[in-house]
Write a protein that holds these residues in place. Structure first.
Motif, mmCIF file in Angstrom:
data_model
loop_
_atom_site.group_PDB
_atom_site.id
_atom_site.type_symbol
_atom_site.label_atom_id
_atom_site.label_comp_id
_atom_site.label_asym_id
_atom_site.label_seq_id
_atom_site.Cartn_x
_atom_site.Cartn_y
_atom_site.Cartn_z
ATOM 1 N N GLY A 88 0.802 -1.215 0.000
ATOM 2 C CA GLY A 88 0.000 0.000 0.000
ATOM 3 C C GLY A 88 0.834 1.264 0.000
ATOM 4 O O GLY A 88 2.065 1.228 0.145
ATOM 5 N N ALA A 89 0.165 2.398 -0.140
ATOM 6 C CA ALA A 89 0.851 3.690 -0.151
ATOM 7 C C ALA A 89 1.168 4.184 1.249
ATOM 8 O O ALA A 89 2.068 5.005 1.431
ATOM 9 C CB ALA A 89 -0.003 4.732 -0.875
ATOM 10 N N ARG B 22 -4.469 -2.955 11.398
ATOM 11 C CA ARG B 22 -3.063 -2.551 11.492
ATOM 12 C C ARG B 22 -2.529 -2.736 12.906
ATOM 13 O O ARG B 22 -1.380 -3.142 13.102
ATOM 14 C CB ARG B 22 -2.906 -1.084 11.072
ATOM 15 C CG ARG B 22 -3.096 -0.816 9.606
ATOM 16 C CD ARG B 22 -2.730 0.615 9.249
ATOM 17 N NE ARG B 22 -1.335 0.904 9.566
ATOM 18 C CZ ARG B 22 -0.552 1.704 8.853
ATOM 19 N NH1 ARG B 22 -1.025 2.286 7.771
ATOM 20 N NH2 ARG B 22 0.679 1.938 9.205
ATOM 21 N N ARG B 23 -3.355 -2.442 13.885
ATOM 22 C CA ARG B 23 -2.869 -2.466 15.267
ATOM 23 C C ARG B 23 -3.026 -3.828 15.928
ATOM 24 O O ARG B 23 -2.152 -4.257 16.685
ATOM 25 C CB ARG B 23 -3.610 -1.403 16.087
ATOM 26 C CG ARG B 23 -3.047 -1.211 17.501
ATOM 27 C CD ARG B 23 -3.676 -0.021 18.184
ATOM 28 N NE ARG B 23 -3.240 0.099 19.560
ATOM 29 C CZ ARG B 23 -2.217 0.806 19.987
ATOM 30 N NH1 ARG B 23 -1.480 1.468 19.118
ATOM 31 N NH2 ARG B 23 -1.906 0.874 21.274
ATOM 32 N N GLN B 24 -4.111 -4.530 15.667
ATOM 33 C CA GLN B 24 -4.405 -5.751 16.409
ATOM 34 C C GLN B 24 -4.407 -7.023 15.562
ATOM 35 O O GLN B 24 -4.532 -8.114 16.114
ATOM 36 C CB GLN B 24 -5.770 -5.621 17.114
ATOM 37 C CG GLN B 24 -5.870 -4.473 18.097
ATOM 38 C CD GLN B 24 -4.810 -4.550 19.191
ATOM 39 O OE1 GLN B 24 -4.253 -5.609 19.474
ATOM 40 N NE2 GLN B 24 -4.517 -3.417 19.802
ATOM 41 N N PHE C 202 -6.580 -9.386 4.852
ATOM 42 C CA PHE C 202 -7.430 -8.205 4.707
ATOM 43 C C PHE C 202 -6.762 -7.097 3.905
ATOM 44 O O PHE C 202 -7.445 -6.369 3.167
ATOM 45 C CB PHE C 202 -7.883 -7.695 6.077
ATOM 46 C CG PHE C 202 -9.042 -8.460 6.635
ATOM 47 C CD1 PHE C 202 -10.275 -8.440 6.006
ATOM 48 C CD2 PHE C 202 -8.908 -9.223 7.782
ATOM 49 C CE1 PHE C 202 -11.361 -9.146 6.501
ATOM 50 C CE2 PHE C 202 -9.987 -9.932 8.299
ATOM 51 C CZ PHE C 202 -11.209 -9.900 7.660
ATOM 52 N N PHE C 203 -5.468 -6.947 4.018
ATOM 53 C CA PHE C 203 -4.807 -5.925 3.209
ATOM 54 C C PHE C 203 -4.888 -6.280 1.725
ATOM 55 O O PHE C 203 -5.018 -5.396 0.871
ATOM 56 C CB PHE C 203 -3.363 -5.733 3.652
ATOM 57 C CG PHE C 203 -3.228 -5.083 5.008
ATOM 58 C CD1 PHE C 203 -4.202 -4.230 5.498
ATOM 59 C CD2 PHE C 203 -2.126 -5.335 5.814
ATOM 60 C CE1 PHE C 203 -4.096 -3.634 6.742
ATOM 61 C CE2 PHE C 203 -2.000 -4.748 7.062
ATOM 62 C CZ PHE C 203 -2.979 -3.897 7.529
ATOM 63 N N LEU D 91 -8.306 -5.211 0.635
ATOM 64 C CA LEU D 91 -8.388 -3.764 0.449
ATOM 65 C C LEU D 91 -7.734 -3.336 -0.856
ATOM 66 O O LEU D 91 -8.272 -2.492 -1.586
ATOM 67 C CB LEU D 91 -7.724 -3.053 1.628
ATOM 68 C CG LEU D 91 -8.436 -3.211 2.977
ATOM 69 C CD1 LEU D 91 -7.529 -2.759 4.109
ATOM 70 C CD2 LEU D 91 -9.733 -2.430 2.989
ATOM 71 N N LEU D 92 -6.581 -3.895 -1.161
ATOM 72 C CA LEU D 92 -5.900 -3.545 -2.399
ATOM 73 C C LEU D 92 -6.692 -3.984 -3.623
ATOM 74 O O LEU D 92 -6.539 -3.415 -4.707
ATOM 75 C CB LEU D 92 -4.496 -4.165 -2.420
ATOM 76 C CG LEU D 92 -3.493 -3.533 -1.439
ATOM 77 C CD1 LEU D 92 -2.244 -4.385 -1.339
ATOM 78 C CD2 LEU D 92 -3.141 -2.108 -1.858
ATOM 79 N N ALA D 93 -7.560 -4.973 -3.442
ATOM 80 C CA ALA D 93 -8.426 -5.415 -4.533
ATOM 81 C C ALA D 93 -9.689 -4.566 -4.647
ATOM 82 O O ALA D 93 -10.515 -4.796 -5.540
ATOM 83 C CB ALA D 93 -8.801 -6.882 -4.334
#
Length: 394
Positions: A60-61, A97-99, A108-109, A112-114
């Motif tokens: 990701g960015a 991101r945190r947990q 999940f990332f 999101l990128l999809a």
């Protein structure tokens, strides 16, 4: 769904500005007809903007807080309802991101990128207060859970691929269960009838015996056991939405006065834009908008500094800076959207023009998280150095 992957902050801002120009054109009609923005959200997903906070190591960015805040300000200036829909999306990206475990983050990332979208199912009606969450995760013998409850004000759920659900486990601690929108037992009801933000579809989510695998549940309670920026980032985006509403109302008022308003007969001028009393009022409103924008940018920078060195003190500074920005932006949104009619004149009240959508959006959105409590926390911090409490609303 195929989605573009945004490379950096500069591209994210350029994409947001371009989409805002597209979305602005139909915003008034969507509001007037309560036409839900399915196509616009598909454009948002395909653009890659919904994945801009995915960490760089996951592709990701990982944009800065100032960039994220500006994305929301731009979108809200075009269509405040549309901007509100992904606010919770980013809040629940931050939970991952945190947990999230390595496996949860990888899964999940990639989603999101999809271009996948998160909704939300967190608030409940009829409980003692906003933190009184009664939706329950019941453990099953195989390690999975059964999820039961009813949620309200579920902005984004109707449009979501995944619905993050705030629930308590048997130990009464808060968790987030990420549930597919079409999972058996999930019902999303489009029953939102608010006076403003009419196209957010912030309706009801019913959860009836929903089966949730163990790896789709995250321990959100751990977020608040140490210094955290979860609340500050979430509130920063709310402040950005208010700032966008204020900017849109000011721009629309100025255009109306330049092109449609008549001068008051006692002014002795040829056009309304030459009226010294209107000039004075526009100057006052512009100061209010600029002040809220400046506080928003400073708050975002403070969040970034805290992220780089997260301590109790830096987290407190970030929360207080965001609280100040939210108070200022909320006031500006309501004040400027109301003043639009004051400066524009009687014709501006025509229903066909739908200029009241700015005030309705401002009045509705600023009901989130009352600013009077933010002012309390700011005052206690200034007078006694009392750090604000750790919760998701600061």
């Amino acid at each position: 769904m195929a989605a573009h992957v945004i490379a950096d902050d500069a591209e994210a801002l350029a994409v947001a500005a371009s989409l805002a120009d597209e979305f602005r054109a139909g915003a008034a009609a969507r509001d007037a007809e309560r036409r839900l923005p399915h196509e616009e959200l598909d454009r948002l997903s395909a653009s890659g903007l919904l994945a801009v906070t995915v960490p760089a190591e996951h592709g990701g960015a990982d944009v800065s807080a100032p960039t994220l805040a500006e994305i929301f300000r731009l979108l809200a200036a075009a269509d405040a309802s549309l901007a509100q829909i992904p606010q919770s999306h980013f809040a629940y990206v931050n939970v991952i991101r945190r947990q999230g475990t390595d496996g949860q983050q990888k899964f999940f990332f990639a989603e999101l990128l999809a271009g996948r979208r998160f909704g939300n199912a967190q608030s409940e009606a009829g409980t003692k207060h906003v933190q009184d969450i009664r939706t329950r995760l019941h453990p099953r013998s195989d390690g999975s859970y059964r999820l039961d409850g009813v949620k309200h004000y579920s902005t984004g759920a109707l449009f979501a691929d995944w619905i993050p659900v705030l629930a308590r486990a048997d130990d009464d601690k808060l968790h987030v269960a990420y549930v597919p929108r079409d999972a058996p037992g999930v019902t999303v009801v489009d029953d939102w009838d608010g006076l403003g933000q009419r196209t957010t579809a912030s309706g009801t989510v019913r959860l009836d015996g929903v089966e949730v695998p163990a790896d789709r549940v995250l321990p959100h309670h751990l977020t608040f056991e140490g210094p955290q920026l979860h609340g500050a980032v979430a509130q920063l985006l709310h402040a950005a939405i208010d700032a966008g509403i204020a900017a849109a109302a000011l721009a629309e008022a100025a255009e109306f006065v330049r092109t449609k308003s008549r001068p008051w007969f006692e002014s002795g001028v040829e056009t309304a834009a030459e009226d010294p009393l209107l000039i004075q009022r526009f100057g006052e409103l512009a100061v209010e908008v600029r002040a809220s924008d400046a506080l928003l940018r400073e708050a975002a920078r403070t969040v970034d500094r805290a992220q780089a060195d997260l301590t109790d003190d830096s987290a407190a500074e970030a929360s207080i800076a965001v609280a100040a920005a939210k108070v200022s932006a909320a006031r500006a949104a309501v004040d400027v959207a109301s003043a639009l009619f004051e400066v524009s004149g009687t014709r501006a009240a025509l229903k066909s023009l739908n200029l009241d959508r700015h005030w309705r959006d401002a009045r509705t959105h600023t009901l989130h998280d009352p600013t009077r409590w933010k002012i309390q926390h700011i005052g206690r911090y200034v007078l006694g150095g009392t750090r604000p409490p750790r919760h998701g609303l600061l």
